[in-house]
Design a protein around this motif. Structure first.
Motif, mmCIF file in Angstrom:
data_model
loop_
_atom_site.group_PDB
_atom_site.id
_atom_site.type_symbol
_atom_site.label_atom_id
_atom_site.label_comp_id
_atom_site.label_asym_id
_atom_site.label_seq_id
_atom_site.Cartn_x
_atom_site.Cartn_y
_atom_site.Cartn_z
ATOM 1 N N ASP A 280 -11.059 19.437 -5.846
ATOM 2 C CA ASP A 280 -11.009 18.597 -4.655
ATOM 3 C C ASP A 280 -10.247 17.315 -4.983
ATOM 4 O OD1 ASP A 280 -12.554 20.435 -3.270
ATOM 5 O OD2 ASP A 280 -14.435 19.477 -3.855
ATOM 6 N N VAL A 281 -9.180 17.061 -4.233
ATOM 7 C CA VAL A 281 -8.359 15.871 -4.455
ATOM 8 C C VAL A 281 -8.345 15.039 -3.170
ATOM 9 C CG1 VAL A 281 -6.080 14.986 -5.063
ATOM 10 C CG2 VAL A 281 -6.914 17.098 -6.112
ATOM 11 N N LEU A 282 -8.753 13.786 -3.292
ATOM 12 C CA LEU A 282 -8.771 12.875 -2.149
ATOM 13 C C LEU A 282 -7.442 12.126 -2.094
ATOM 14 C CD1 LEU A 282 -10.362 11.535 0.186
ATOM 15 C CD2 LEU A 282 -11.121 9.816 -1.476
ATOM 16 N N VAL A 283 -6.714 12.296 -0.984
ATOM 17 C CA VAL A 283 -5.443 11.603 -0.770
ATOM 18 C C VAL A 283 -5.655 10.581 0.348
ATOM 19 C CG1 VAL A 283 -2.998 11.839 -0.224
ATOM 20 C CG2 VAL A 283 -4.175 13.672 -1.452
ATOM 21 N N GLU A 284 -5.314 9.314 0.083
ATOM 22 C CA GLU A 284 -5.491 8.242 1.062
ATOM 23 C C GLU A 284 -4.139 7.685 1.486
ATOM 24 O OE1 GLU A 284 -8.866 5.521 0.675
ATOM 25 O OE2 GLU A 284 -9.183 6.379 -1.319
ATOM 26 N N ASN A 285 -3.994 7.458 2.784
ATOM 27 C CA ASN A 285 -2.762 6.916 3.353
ATOM 28 C C ASN A 285 -3.072 5.565 4.004
ATOM 29 O OD1 ASN A 285 -0.371 6.355 4.660
ATOM 30 N ND2 ASN A 285 -0.612 7.945 6.216
ATOM 31 N N PRO A 286 -2.685 4.450 3.374
ATOM 32 C CA PRO A 286 -2.999 3.129 3.937
ATOM 33 C C PRO A 286 -1.997 2.652 4.977
ATOM 34 C CG PRO A 286 -1.920 2.858 1.832
ATOM 35 C CD PRO A 286 -2.028 4.350 2.059
ATOM 36 N N ARG B 227 11.178 10.727 -0.620
ATOM 37 C CA ARG B 227 10.147 11.502 -1.315
ATOM 38 C C ARG B 227 9.592 10.734 -2.505
ATOM 39 N NH1 ARG B 227 11.358 17.984 -1.147
ATOM 40 N NH2 ARG B 227 11.655 18.107 1.110
ATOM 41 N N LEU B 228 8.265 10.844 -2.644
ATOM 42 C CA LEU B 228 7.565 10.139 -3.707
ATOM 43 C C LEU B 228 6.585 11.112 -4.354
ATOM 44 C CD1 LEU B 228 6.853 7.350 -5.067
ATOM 45 C CD2 LEU B 228 5.076 7.148 -3.321
ATOM 46 N N THR B 229 6.476 11.071 -5.678
ATOM 47 C CA THR B 229 5.563 11.952 -6.419
ATOM 48 C C THR B 229 4.338 11.163 -6.861
ATOM 49 O OG1 THR B 229 7.367 13.351 -7.213
ATOM 50 C CG2 THR B 229 5.292 13.462 -8.417
ATOM 51 N N GLY C 132 0.728 -1.260 0.000
ATOM 52 C CA GLY C 132 0.000 0.000 0.000
ATOM 53 C C GLY C 132 0.757 1.310 0.000
ATOM 54 N N MET C 133 0.947 1.926 -1.189
ATOM 55 C CA MET C 133 1.418 3.291 -1.274
ATOM 56 C C MET C 133 0.226 4.250 -1.169
ATOM 57 S SD MET C 133 4.676 3.525 -1.560
ATOM 58 C CE MET C 133 6.184 2.717 -2.101
ATOM 59 N N PRO C 134 0.484 5.490 -0.755
ATOM 60 C CA PRO C 134 -0.591 6.486 -0.766
ATOM 61 C C PRO C 134 -1.086 6.735 -2.189
ATOM 62 C CG PRO C 134 1.544 7.489 -0.320
ATOM 63 C CD PRO C 134 1.749 6.026 -0.249
ATOM 64 N N THR C 135 -2.357 7.098 -2.306
ATOM 65 C CA THR C 135 -2.975 7.357 -3.610
ATOM 66 C C THR C 135 -3.668 8.712 -3.588
ATOM 67 O OG1 THR C 135 -5.026 6.245 -2.949
ATOM 68 C CG2 THR C 135 -3.346 4.904 -4.048
ATOM 69 N N ALA C 136 -3.889 9.266 -4.785
ATOM 70 C CA ALA C 136 -4.577 10.561 -4.912
ATOM 71 C C ALA C 136 -5.454 10.537 -6.157
ATOM 72 C CB ALA C 136 -3.564 11.701 -5.000
ATOM 73 N N LYS C 137 -6.651 11.129 -6.047
ATOM 74 C CA LYS C 137 -7.541 11.222 -7.204
ATOM 75 C C LYS C 137 -8.431 12.446 -7.059
ATOM 76 C CE LYS C 137 -11.067 8.152 -5.197
ATOM 77 N NZ LYS C 137 -11.862 6.919 -5.414
ATOM 78 N N VAL C 138 -8.790 13.047 -8.209
ATOM 79 C CA VAL C 138 -9.681 14.218 -8.229
ATOM 80 C C VAL C 138 -11.110 13.746 -8.015
ATOM 81 C CG1 VAL C 138 -10.538 16.158 -9.584
ATOM 82 C CG2 VAL C 138 -8.142 15.493 -9.762
ATOM 83 N N VAL D 133 5.125 13.623 -1.549
ATOM 84 C CA VAL D 133 4.981 13.160 -0.170
ATOM 85 C C VAL D 133 6.319 12.624 0.320
ATOM 86 C CG1 VAL D 133 2.544 12.618 -0.470
ATOM 87 C CG2 VAL D 133 4.248 10.859 -0.907
ATOM 88 N N ASP D 134 6.474 12.600 1.632
ATOM 89 C CA ASP D 134 7.712 12.118 2.262
ATOM 90 C C ASP D 134 7.390 10.854 3.050
ATOM 91 O OD1 ASP D 134 10.207 11.804 3.206
ATOM 92 O OD2 ASP D 134 10.262 13.605 4.441
ATOM 93 N N ILE D 135 7.875 9.689 2.541
ATOM 94 C CA ILE D 135 7.581 8.407 3.167
ATOM 95 C C ILE D 135 8.831 7.901 3.872
ATOM 96 C CG2 ILE D 135 6.818 6.032 2.768
ATOM 97 C CD1 ILE D 135 5.404 6.990 0.290
ATOM 98 N N PRO D 136 8.742 7.577 5.151
ATOM 99 C CA PRO D 136 9.910 7.032 5.856
ATOM 100 C C PRO D 136 10.488 5.824 5.128
ATOM 101 C CG PRO D 136 8.162 7.564 7.400
ATOM 102 C CD PRO D 136 7.579 7.746 6.035
ATOM 103 N N ILE D 137 11.808 5.718 5.157
ATOM 104 C CA ILE D 137 12.596 4.658 4.516
ATOM 105 C C ILE D 137 12.702 4.894 3.011
ATOM 106 C CG2 ILE D 137 12.843 2.195 4.024
ATOM 107 C CD1 ILE D 137 11.401 1.639 6.639
#
Length: 320
Positions: A80-86, A167-169, A56-62, A160-164
């Protein structure tokens, strides 16, 4: 004896060399084995971390698009952009880069820094406000005319900044249409005097509204001031709503009450004339496929007809 001694010496040297090679080979093997075990351990830890984090990586959608305000000068857009962090750890949003283009040409771009943090196992709707200034667009793209509808494509990069992992785009795109509104043309075709007196006159303003836009206007509010022979007869508001199709014409009847005795010499133009000079200025509130708009209306130096109550509707040239 000499020959035999030499043979013995050579044999001793070979055995000594073989012993050294075996010792060296054993050390390298142990080292490689150790390194392999370390790599296995690292891979094991990474797998465990991934499992614990829930990758599970984070996701984003309009998920939405609306226009809070729009007029002849600019449009304020919100995506409006929904960003989810699993994952089980909060993920900071470092930057949001956006670009809006039409036909492959840039309309506007921007950067939103430090957009917040998405909580663990959470989701957040991020609002991206965009301001389109029409003069800037028309100065760059001369083929874009007022009243038209132009296609758009918005490109957004969420960093976004993910530990380990660092940075991820998260890239995303959305397409749609944006209006470039044009104010309607307005004409006061005639003034119907229902009841005339010096103290109070009741009249109906017959307005013609021409929609220059490539989209429909559902008129639900009008507020204007009217001048006859340079004398203000006060304000008027719409009596009922009406729809004006794109590139179409609509007719509106607006009741108004005024006091002719306050007009001075202009009262004689109303009494004696079948036509009179007028000016009108105000705004209309309309609903469109793109949301509500408040558009200005106005005309100066116009000439309109005056119809008395006893005149026949089909014969405006009869003498009073």
């Amino acid at each position: 004896m000499a020959s035999s001694d030499k043979l013995k010496v050579v044999d001793r040297d070979v055995k000594k060399k073989d012993h050294k090679d075996e010792k060296k080979g054993g050390f390298i093997g142990v080292l490689l084995g150790f390194i392999e075990k370390v790599m296995d351990f690292i891979r094991y830890i990474v797998v465990k971390i991934k499992g614990a984090i829930g990758f599970g990586m984070p996701t984003a959608k309009v998920t939405g698009f609306h226009i809070p305000s729009i007029n002849l000068k600019e449009a304020n857009l919100v995506f409006d952009v929904l960003v989810e962090n699993p994952t089980i750890i909060p993920i900071p949003l470092i930057d949001i880069n956006y670009l809006i283009e039409s036909g492959g040409r840039k309309l506007v771009s921007g950067l939103i820094p430090d957009a917040g943090t998405i909580h663990a196992h959470g989701k957040e709707t991020i609002k991206i406000p965009v301001n389109l200034i029409y003069d800037d667009i028309k100065s760059t793209h001369h083929d874009i005319r007022p009243g038209s509808i132009i296609p758009y494509r918005i490109k957004v990069d969420f960093i976004v900044d993910i530990p380990i992992f660092g940075r991820l785009t998260l890239p995303l795109e959305k397409t749609g249409e944006i209006p470039i509104p044009h104010k309607p043309d307005i004409d006061l075709e005639k003034i119907h005097l229902k009841r005339f007196s010096f103290e109070e006159t009741v009249a109906v303003l017959h307005l013609k509204l021409e929609n220059i836009n490539d989209f429909d206007l559902a008129l639900n509010g009008l507020d204007c001031e009217v001048w006859l022979s340079d004398e203000s007869i006060g304000g008027a508001e719409i009596a009922k709503s009406t729809k004006v199709d794109k590139k179409g014409i609509g007719y509106i009847d607006i009741p108004i009450t005024f006091r002719p005795k306050d007009f001075g010499s202009a009262i004689w133009d109303i009494i004696r004339s079948k036509s009179i000079h007028y000016a009108i200025k105000g705004h209309i509130n309309v609903d469109t496929p793109f949301g509500a708009m408040k558009l200005p209306i106005g005309k100066e130096g116009g000439t309109t007809r005056i119809k008395k109550n006893k005149d026949d509707d089909d014969d405006d040239d009869d003498e009073d």
